[in-house]
Design an enzyme around this catalytic site. Sequence first.
Site, PDB file in Angstrom:
ATOM      1  N   CYS A  40       0.843  -1.189   0.000  1.00  0.00           N
ATOM      2  CA  CYS A  40       0.000   0.000   0.000  1.00  0.00           C
ATOM      3  C   CYS A  40       0.882   1.244   0.000  1.00  0.00           C
ATOM      4  O   CYS A  40       1.794   1.365   0.821  1.00  0.00           O
ATOM      5  CB  CYS A  40      -0.912  -0.015   1.224  1.00  0.00           C
ATOM      6  SG  CYS A  40      -1.930   1.467   1.404  1.00  0.00           S
ATOM      7  N   CYS A  84       0.347   3.065   3.620  1.00  0.00           N
ATOM      8  CA  CYS A  84       0.820   2.557   4.923  1.00  0.00           C
ATOM      9  C   CYS A  84       1.844   1.438   4.807  1.00  0.00           C
ATOM     10  O   CYS A  84       2.289   0.906   5.818  1.00  0.00           O
ATOM     11  CB  CYS A  84      -0.364   2.100   5.768  1.00  0.00           C
ATOM     12  SG  CYS A  84      -1.144   0.572   5.180  1.00  0.00           S
ATOM     13  N   CYS A 144      -7.269  -1.159   1.376  1.00  0.00           N
ATOM     14  CA  CYS A 144      -6.265  -1.651   2.314  1.00  0.00           C
ATOM     15  C   CYS A 144      -6.931  -1.850   3.668  1.00  0.00           C
ATOM     16  O   CYS A 144      -7.565  -0.940   4.188  1.00  0.00           O
ATOM     17  CB  CYS A 144      -5.124  -0.638   2.418  1.00  0.00           C
ATOM     18  SG  CYS A 144      -3.905  -1.037   3.691  1.00  0.00           S
ATOM     19  N   CYS A 167      -5.184   0.816   6.447  1.00  0.00           N
ATOM     20  CA  CYS A 167      -5.396   2.272   6.429  1.00  0.00           C
ATOM     21  C   CYS A 167      -6.692   2.681   5.740  1.00  0.00           C
ATOM     22  O   CYS A 167      -7.056   3.854   5.752  1.00  0.00           O
ATOM     23  CB  CYS A 167      -4.207   3.000   5.808  1.00  0.00           C
ATOM     24  SG  CYS A 167      -4.065   2.816   4.014  1.00  0.00           S
ATOM     25  N   CYS A 201      -8.244  -5.554  -9.849  1.00  0.00           N
ATOM     26  CA  CYS A 201      -7.822  -4.487 -10.751  1.00  0.00           C
ATOM     27  C   CYS A 201      -7.437  -3.275  -9.897  1.00  0.00           C
ATOM     28  O   CYS A 201      -8.305  -2.592  -9.354  1.00  0.00           O
ATOM     29  CB  CYS A 201      -8.973  -4.170 -11.690  1.00  0.00           C
ATOM     30  SG  CYS A 201      -8.561  -3.021 -12.998  1.00  0.00           S
TER      31      CYS A 201
END
Length: 159
Positions: A74, A77, A122, A125, A145
């Site tokens: 991510c 984070c 995510c 976060c 995607c």
Amino acid sequence: MALAGGFAGLKGASTLIQPSQADTTPETFEVTKTEEEWKKILTPEQFQVLRKHGTERPGSSPLDANDAAGTYVCAGCALALYSSDTKFHSGTGWPSFWKPLENAIATAQDDTYSMMRTEVHCRRCGGHLGHVFNDGPKPTGLRYCMNGVALKFVPKGAA
């Protein structure tokens, strides 16, 4: 929290298209920051996608063509999200994967633009990553995607 519907005044917005979600319910995540704190650590493009549910233009991310071994994390984070072992070339213009790493993502129903889709974010976060579709390869048949700007690539063997 209401999300902005446009891109007026956003520097570098040429690689982004409309947000995929007009509104979202505030949630508390393991990594929680104010909008101003996110703006300090993310680029304008990352902020628009991760925090405002935007979508980058197809073909704009170099990660789509990346074939190196490693992990996609991510951009907000640094939580590990996808292994390069599950990446495939979907032909859509966005990095695509057939399976996330264990305990990496969460999903939510997205009914914007008169479509029923499953949003992927995510789990640590809450950053918007993209959507999952039922047209991927075996063994899962799924296509995660992802917006490349919402990801960072960590090559295999890197700390």
